[in-house]
Enzyme design. Structure first.
Site, PDB file in Angstrom:
ATOM      1  N   PRO A  21       1.905  32.465  12.220  1.00 23.58           N
ATOM      2  CA  PRO A  21       1.833  31.678  10.983  1.00 23.58           C
ATOM      3  C   PRO A  21       0.374  31.312  10.730  1.00 23.58           C
ATOM      4  O   PRO A  21      -0.305  30.838  11.637  1.00 23.58           O
ATOM      5  CB  PRO A  21       2.656  30.422  11.314  1.00 23.58           C
ATOM      6  CG  PRO A  21       2.642  30.314  12.808  1.00 23.58           C
ATOM      7  CD  PRO A  21       2.516  31.716  13.332  1.00 23.58           C
ATOM      8  N   CYS A 105      -0.289  22.310  15.216  1.00 23.00           N
ATOM      9  CA  CYS A 105      -1.354  22.311  14.214  1.00 23.00           C
ATOM     10  C   CYS A 105      -2.341  21.165  14.450  1.00 23.00           C
ATOM     11  O   CYS A 105      -1.944  20.006  14.549  1.00 23.00           O
ATOM     12  CB  CYS A 105      -0.764  22.205  12.817  1.00 23.00           C
ATOM     13  SG  CYS A 105      -2.024  22.237  11.549  1.00 23.00           S
TER      14      CYS A 105
HETATM   15  C1  LIG Z   1      -6.578  30.356   9.066  1.00 22.36           C
HETATM   16  C2  LIG Z   1      -5.557  29.943  10.085  1.00 22.36           C
HETATM   17  C3  LIG Z   1      -4.418  29.271   9.675  1.00 22.36           C
HETATM   18  C4  LIG Z   1      -3.464  28.876  10.622  1.00 22.36           C
HETATM   19  N1  LIG Z   1      -2.322  28.249  10.192  1.00 22.36           N
HETATM   20  C5  LIG Z   1      -1.348  27.945  11.089  1.00 22.36           C
HETATM   21  C6  LIG Z   1      -0.102  27.401  10.665  1.00 22.36           C
HETATM   22  O1  LIG Z   1       0.149  27.210   9.470  1.00 22.36           O
HETATM   23  N2  LIG Z   1       0.818  27.106  11.632  1.00 22.36           N
HETATM   24  C7  LIG Z   1       0.584  27.323  12.972  1.00 22.36           C
HETATM   25  O2  LIG Z   1       1.455  27.046  13.806  1.00 22.36           O
HETATM   26  N3  LIG Z   1      -0.574  27.856  13.387  1.00 22.36           N
HETATM   27  C8  LIG Z   1      -1.525  28.184  12.486  1.00 22.36           C
HETATM   28  N4  LIG Z   1      -2.682  28.778  12.921  1.00 22.36           N
HETATM   29  C9  LIG Z   1      -2.833  29.106  14.355  1.00 22.36           C
HETATM   30  C10 LIG Z   1      -2.358  30.536  14.632  1.00 22.36           C
HETATM   31  O3  LIG Z   1      -0.986  30.682  14.369  1.00 22.36           O
HETATM   32  C11 LIG Z   1      -2.631  30.940  16.090  1.00 22.36           C
HETATM   33  O4  LIG Z   1      -1.894  30.118  16.954  1.00 22.36           O
HETATM   34  C12 LIG Z   1      -4.111  30.813  16.449  1.00 22.36           C
HETATM   35  O5  LIG Z   1      -4.933  31.342  15.429  1.00 22.36           O
HETATM   36  C13 LIG Z   1      -4.418  31.535  17.777  1.00 22.36           C
HETATM   37  O6  LIG Z   1      -4.072  32.886  17.695  1.00 22.36           O
HETATM   38  P1  LIG Z   1      -5.164  34.048  17.391  1.00 22.36           P
HETATM   39  O7  LIG Z   1      -6.245  33.896  18.424  1.00 22.36           O
HETATM   40  O8  LIG Z   1      -4.385  35.317  17.527  1.00 22.36           O
HETATM   41  O9  LIG Z   1      -5.698  33.792  16.017  1.00 22.36           O
HETATM   42  C14 LIG Z   1      -3.654  29.161  11.998  1.00 22.36           C
HETATM   43  C15 LIG Z   1      -4.807  29.840  12.388  1.00 22.36           C
HETATM   44  C16 LIG Z   1      -5.748  30.243  11.463  1.00 22.36           C
HETATM   45  C17 LIG Z   1      -6.967  30.998  11.928  1.00 22.36           C
END
Ligand SMILES: Cc1cc2nc3c(=O)[nH]c(=O)nc-3n(C[C@H](O)[C@H](O)[C@H](O)COP(=O)(O)O)c2cc1C
Length: 343
Positions: A21, A105
């Site tokens: 997400p 979050c």
């Molecule tokens: C721009 C952005 C928006 C995000 N929005 C949400 C969100 O709405 N809900 C959530 O649980 N995590 C949110 N996250 C966190 C991601 O779901 C994820 O847990 C985090 O980016 C780590 O994973 P990654 O290293 O693969 O990006 C967001 C991350 C980013 C970068």
């Protein structure tokens, strides 16, 4: 394996890859592209439970699904068990394949309302929210947590046990503390420890940006399912790469590799992906909104592409959809020209 884990497995089948997400990014058009590239399931952007209950039009908009979406869960944030349960009921009625609860979050807007990672400081309330949601809907319920509020009060195992006790079907952990935001590296050891402690499925997340990261996260944690966020932004074909590598490992012929990672072939296909993403967004949101909505997505596609600055600037100020199309066409021509020179 207990019955909850069985229920989860039967619903998620052989899934190995989830799109995370991401507020502002995991929109229906982007989810659709990621599904086409091999994501097994995905999440909406986070949706306010309060907003859903109030019937806010914009809030409902986040839950709209596009044709061709495989298995998309609606992610809810909120802090009142009754409101979260009612919001989950509404989401289930509106096509959610499953419900995910946001307990990770870190942003102030959500924390101020005692939602998201704030619940890591109140596991009793977290448990009551989870139990209320599980009791209300028939579809699977998952939860997304962090490692804790700070390193000092790390409590992801306790949180996982509370969620498992409440009947949640799977837990995703992004192994950073709330106070870390996105700094440092995510600690995959936390994923491994959580997995050891729970009988329900644990989905690993954090800093997977290529095939090697995917393999390493699974090796370190023993997780079957990996969730990818930023690694897929501007690079949705990462899902296909991973699926291809799994197929090759299993001895399946996946045909010739058309795109070389980091090579000029990849940059040529970027222009095609940008156009497809743009046209899907036009069909979803209309031309005007697509032009402004796509700006932040375009930035991710052009990250690290040599000589792309001029195109990025043009895309940031393009006034209408035809202008965007024409910029993308010249970008493609330029990339093909460069590729021919190198070939
Ligand atoms: C721009 C952005 C928006 C995000 N929005 C949400 C969100 O709405 N809900 C959530 O649980 N995590 C949110 N996250 C966190 C991601 O779901 C994820 O847990 C985090 O980016 C780590 O994973 P990654 O290293 O693969 O990006 C967001 C991350 C980013 C970068």
């Amino acid at each position: 394996m207990n019955s909850v884990a069985n229920k989860y497995r039967s619903i998620f089948g052989d899934a190995v890859l989830a799109l995370a997400p991401m507020a502002g990014y995991s929109t229906a058009p982007f989810r659709r592209i990621c599904y086409d590239e091999g994501a097994d399931f995905a999440y909406t952007e986070m949706v306010s439970a309060d907003g859903l209950i109030r019937g806010g039009e914009k809030t409902f908009e986040y839950m709209r699904m596009m044709e061709g979406e495989r298995f998309t869960g609606v992610q809810l944030f909120g802090s009142d068990p009754a409101v979260m349960a009612e919001a989950a009921r509404i989401a289930a009625q509106n096509g959610a394949a499953f419900i995910d609860m946001n307990f990770g979050c870190p942003v102030k807007k959500v924390i101020r309302r005692n939602g998201g990672a704030s619940l890591m400081r109140d596991l009793d309330l977290m448990g009551r929210i989870a139990a209320a949601v599980v009791e209300t809907v028939e579809i699977p319920v998952t939860a997304k947590i962090r490692s804790g509020w700070t390193a000092k009060d790390e409590n992801y195992v306790e949180a996982g046990l509370v969620l498992e006790g409440a009947g949640v079907d799977a837990v995703v952990i992004h192994p950073r503390y709330r106070t870390q935001g996105f700094s440092g590296r995510s600690n995959w050891e936390h994923i491994a420890r959580l997995r050891e402690a729970l009988t329900i499925e644990v989905i690993g997340n954090g800093d997977v940006t290529d095939v090697e990261d995917f393999i390493e996260l699974r090796r370190v944690t023993g997780c079957r399912i990996v969730m990818i966020g930023r690694g897929a932004l501007g690079r949705p074909w990462l899902f296909r790469r991973i699926k291809d590598s799994l197929a090759i490992e299993a001895g399946v012929d996946v045909g010739p590799e058309v795109v070389v990672e980091g090579g000029i072939g990849e940059t040529v296909s970027i222009a095609d992906f940008m156009l497809r993403h743009f046209e899907l967004t036009v069909s979803w949101d209309g031309e005007r909104r697509a032009v402004s909505e796509m700006r932040k997505q375009f930035k991710w596609y052009l990250r690290g592409v040599p000589g792309a600055k001029e195109y990025r600037l043009k895309l940031m100020s393009a006034a209408d959809a035809d202008m965007v199309r024409s910029i993308l066409r010249s970008l493609k021509e330029e990339l093909v020209k460069r590729w021919r020179k190198l070939a």
